[in-house]
Design a protein around this motif. Structure first.
Motif, short mmCIF file in Angstrom:
data_model
loop_
_atom_site.label_atom_id
_atom_site.label_comp_id
_atom_site.label_asym_id
_atom_site.label_seq_id
_atom_site.Cartn_x
_atom_site.Cartn_y
_atom_site.Cartn_z
N ILE A 206 8.48 -88.48 48.14
CA ILE A 206 7.38 -88.95 47.28
C ILE A 206 7.80 -88.93 45.81
O ILE A 206 7.50 -89.86 45.05
N LYS A 207 8.49 -87.89 45.40
CA LYS A 207 8.91 -87.81 43.99
C LYS A 207 9.93 -88.90 43.66
O LYS A 207 9.92 -89.44 42.55
N MET A 208 10.79 -89.23 44.62
CA MET A 208 11.73 -90.33 44.39
C MET A 208 10.99 -91.67 44.33
O MET A 208 11.33 -92.55 43.54
N MET A 209 9.96 -91.81 45.16
CA MET A 209 9.15 -93.03 45.11
C MET A 209 8.49 -93.19 43.74
O MET A 209 8.44 -94.29 43.18
N MET A 210 8.00 -92.09 43.21
CA MET A 210 7.34 -92.15 41.91
C MET A 210 8.33 -92.48 40.80
O MET A 210 8.00 -93.22 39.86
N CYS A 211 9.53 -91.96 40.92
CA CYS A 211 10.56 -92.28 39.92
C CYS A 211 10.91 -93.77 39.94
O CYS A 211 11.31 -94.33 38.91
N GLN A 212 10.74 -94.38 41.10
CA GLN A 212 11.04 -95.81 41.23
C GLN A 212 9.78 -96.65 41.09
O GLN A 212 9.75 -97.81 41.50
N HIS A 213 8.71 -96.05 40.54
CA HIS A 213 7.47 -96.76 40.21
C HIS A 213 6.84 -97.40 41.45
O HIS A 213 6.35 -98.52 41.41
N PHE A 214 6.85 -96.64 42.54
CA PHE A 214 6.19 -97.11 43.75
C PHE A 214 4.68 -97.11 43.54
O PHE A 214 4.15 -96.34 42.74
N ASP A 215 3.99 -97.98 44.26
CA ASP A 215 2.53 -98.09 44.13
C ASP A 215 1.85 -96.77 44.49
O ASP A 215 2.01 -96.26 45.61
N HIS A 216 1.08 -96.21 43.56
CA HIS A 216 0.45 -94.90 43.77
C HIS A 216 -0.60 -94.93 44.87
O HIS A 216 -0.78 -93.94 45.59
N ALA A 217 -1.32 -96.04 44.98
CA ALA A 217 -2.34 -96.14 46.02
C ALA A 217 -1.70 -96.07 47.41
O ALA A 217 -2.23 -95.43 48.32
N THR A 218 -0.55 -96.70 47.57
CA THR A 218 0.17 -96.66 48.84
C THR A 218 0.66 -95.25 49.14
O THR A 218 0.57 -94.77 50.28
N ILE A 219 1.16 -94.58 48.12
CA ILE A 219 1.65 -93.20 48.30
C ILE A 219 0.51 -92.29 48.75
O ILE A 219 0.66 -91.48 49.67
N SER A 220 -0.65 -92.41 48.10
CA SER A 220 -1.78 -91.53 48.44
C SER A 220 -2.24 -91.79 49.88
O SER A 220 -2.54 -90.85 50.63
N LYS A 221 -2.28 -93.05 50.29
CA LYS A 221 -2.67 -93.37 51.67
C LYS A 221 -1.69 -92.77 52.67
O LYS A 221 -2.08 -92.26 53.72
N PHE A 222 -0.40 -92.84 52.33
CA PHE A 222 0.60 -92.27 53.23
C PHE A 222 0.44 -90.75 53.33
O PHE A 222 0.54 -90.18 54.43
N LEU A 223 0.17 -90.10 52.22
CA LEU A 223 0.02 -88.63 52.24
C LEU A 223 -1.17 -88.21 53.10
O LEU A 223 -1.09 -87.23 53.85
N PHE A 224 -2.27 -88.94 53.01
CA PHE A 224 -3.43 -88.62 53.85
C PHE A 224 -3.11 -88.86 55.32
O PHE A 224 -3.50 -88.07 56.19
N CYS A 225 -2.38 -89.95 55.60
CA CYS A 225 -1.97 -90.25 56.98
C CYS A 225 -1.03 -89.16 57.50
O CYS A 225 -1.15 -88.70 58.64
N TYR A 226 -0.10 -88.72 56.66
CA TYR A 226 0.87 -87.69 57.04
C TYR A 226 0.15 -86.38 57.36
O TYR A 226 0.45 -85.72 58.36
N GLN A 227 -0.80 -86.01 56.51
CA GLN A 227 -1.52 -84.74 56.71
C GLN A 227 -2.28 -84.74 58.04
O GLN A 227 -2.22 -83.77 58.80
N LYS A 228 -2.97 -85.82 58.34
CA LYS A 228 -3.71 -85.90 59.60
C LYS A 228 -2.77 -85.85 60.80
O LYS A 228 -3.06 -85.18 61.80
N SER A 229 -1.66 -86.54 60.71
CA SER A 229 -0.72 -86.60 61.83
C SER A 229 -0.09 -85.23 62.10
O SER A 229 -0.02 -84.77 63.24
N LYS A 230 0.35 -84.57 61.04
CA LYS A 230 1.04 -83.29 61.20
C LYS A 230 0.11 -82.17 61.67
O LYS A 230 0.54 -81.24 62.36
#
Length: 532
Positions: A206-230
């Protein structure tokens, strides 16, 4: 050259290999240092490794490289393991001997041509070998390529680094072909592919994604998906760590990319895990920043254990304060009105709680500025319910609760109800009556002005005049006046009661001995004569 098995190698307690020490020493700097000064007739040698990268599989690959005179097939499936094992065995050579380390680094030159499945295989190998510190450099290369591929998922090359690579599939990659992803969103198609990563690598990803200016909305959706899955298979300790890491990562994102619903989902999970106060404060501030998106169901959080009151009022106080502290750039009038409407609904819900003390209710009532509400009717409704349930409050407590009321923002019906409501302090009821009378007088004046103004309207304005007159008829002013008369009679009864009370007080003052009154000196104060 005749080979002999004169060296016993115990690899991580998994397996014991019998190898020729001279063969391995010729390619490995680590073995060369160990056996360089020994004579050829030295027997019964044994080496024990406790942390060999990849265990027995890794050592076998290294041994095959040495026995094959520095040749081996390097694929995306084994390049990470070979690289880590080569660094561990110090297999970097500047001389004529082939170097396994150099060969693995060279194979990474073609990483941009690897398929998505091959990248995932290499990424999984990096995770499995992350405990080996030497795997970090190759991990960064693999991860850079993965994130670059996510940024442009349509760029695919048929090139593979070996003829057999097409058979390698990651266990988590059930959709290795891009053509199968047609029914997935262009934004979230990769979510399931990265769910196999542990939370430590997710933090780095995630921190590397942010350094490469990845879309924050996409990152947040992935984190919520990851939390539920794990959380489906995680232990309490793992859940605790996952939650704290995700909260810290979410705090790095732009607030506009966060979902209030998802934040409350994490909050409910975090409440049962007893996360640190610091992380809890971060999460509450994040929720506060998106509070205008919330619904009443989100706020109805049960009170902490061993608390008598029904809902966690202190939580709502903290959330609204966090919202107010966001700054003027976030506090738009529209958002402020939404939070005010939400808070009024919450007040109506909690007002019926007999265990909610007056100071907490008053704090809730006075949380927002007067400008946040266009109407105070719901606020009055909550106060009415609270005073009904808490009949034993003193006058000062009632006045403190009612101090937030703005009579100008109460409807005529609410003012009428308040003026006749014995649960409210008399001063509040009288003030409501005065404001109600003022509103009716303004309506009467408006009608008179309308009658005068309508005669002077031009022909072009006659349509607007008809609309105004129609409105004035709908207001039904004569009926309002009749209602006012009824209310005046009710108020007169209350005024009569107050006069009787004043008379009693004056009689009691008259019976006080003069000596007591004179002892008060010049500081004596007398009640004004309210009754004539």
């Amino acid at each position: 050259m005749q080979l002999c098995c004169d060296l016993e190698v115990d690899v991580n307690g998994e397996e014991v290999f019998m190898v020729d020490k001279r063969t391995l020493s010729s390619f490995s700097g680590r073995f060369s240092k160990l056996f360089g000064n020994l004579t050829d007739d030295t027997r019964n040698l044994k080496v024990v490794f406790h942390d060999f990268p990849g265990g027995a599989e890794g050592f076998e690959l290294v041994a095959r490289f040495c026995y094959n005179n520095g040749r081996t097939e390097i694929t995306p499936a084994n390049v990470v393991l070979l690289n880590c094992a080569a660094q561990f065995m110090e297999m970097e050579s500047d001389g004529p001997r082939p170097s396994l380390l150099n060969q693995t680094k060279k194979s990474l030159d073609g990483i941009s041509f690897w398929s998505w499945s091959e990248l995932l295989v290499a990424l999984k190998e990096c995770q499995d070998l992350l405990s080996a510190s030497n795997s970090s450099l190759i991990f960064d290369e693999v991860l850079d390529c993965v994130i670059g591929r996510l940024a442009s998922p349509v760029v695919v090359s048929p090139y593979t680094s070996s003829s057999e690579n097409s058979s390698f599939l990651c266990s988590c990659d059930t959709r290795s072909s891009y053509s199968i992803r047609n029914n997935f969103s262009q934004i979230s198609w990769w979510f399931e592919d990265l769910l196999f990563l542990n939370i430590d690598l997710i933090d780095k990803v995630i921190k590397m994604m942010m350094c490469q200016h990845f879309d924050h909305a996409t990152i947040s959706k992935f984190l919520f998906c990851y939390q539920k899955s794990k959380f489906l298979s995680a232990t309490p300790t793992e859940k605790y760590k996952i939650t704290e890491v995700i909260i810290n990562l979410l705090s790095l994102l732009d607030r506009s990319s966060l979902s209030c619903k998802h934040l409350f989902d994490i909050f409910r999970v975090a409440s049962g895990l007893k996360i640190s106060k610091h992380c809890k404060s971060i999460l509450e501030n994040l929720i506060g920043s998106r509070l205008y998106q919330a619904t009443i169901d989100f706020l109805l959080v049960p009170s902490p254990h061993r608390k008598d009151y029904m809902y966690d009022v202190n939580l709502v106080l903290r959330l609204v304060n966090a919202f107010c502290n966001e700054g003027s750039c976030f506090l738009s009038p529209m958002r402020l009105r939404k939070v005010a409407s939400l808070l009024d609904s919450y007040l109506v819900e909690v007002a019926a709680d007999s265990h909610l003390n007056p100071s907490k209710f008053a704090a809730l009532v006075m949380l927002l500025p007067d400008s946040a509400r266009e109407s105070h009717d719901r606020l009055f409704q909550a106060m009415d319910i609270y005073l009904e349930v808490h009949g034993g409050l003193c006058e000062a407590q009632k006045m403190r609760i009612c101090s937030a009321l703005n009579y100008a923002k109460l409807s005529t019906d609410a003012l009428r109800h308040l003026a006749r409501n014995s649960k409210f302090p008399s001063r509040i009821a009288i003030q409501a009556f005065i404001n109600q009378q003022s509103k009716l007088e303004n309506l009467l004046e408006g009608k008179n002005h309308l009658d005068t103004f309508s005669g002077s309207l031009s022909a072009e304005e006659s349509i607007n005049s008809d609309q105004i007159l129609l409105y004035s008829k709908r207001v039904n002013l004569p009926r309002k006046a009749e209602q006012l008369d009824v209310q005046l009679q009710g108020m007169q009864c209350r005024v009569t009661e107050l006069e009787k009370f004043c008379g009693i007080m004056q009689t009691q003052i008259g019976n006080i001995p003069r000596t007591r009154l004179s002892s008060l000196g010049n500081n004596a104060r007398f009640l004004p004569k309210l009754c004539s």
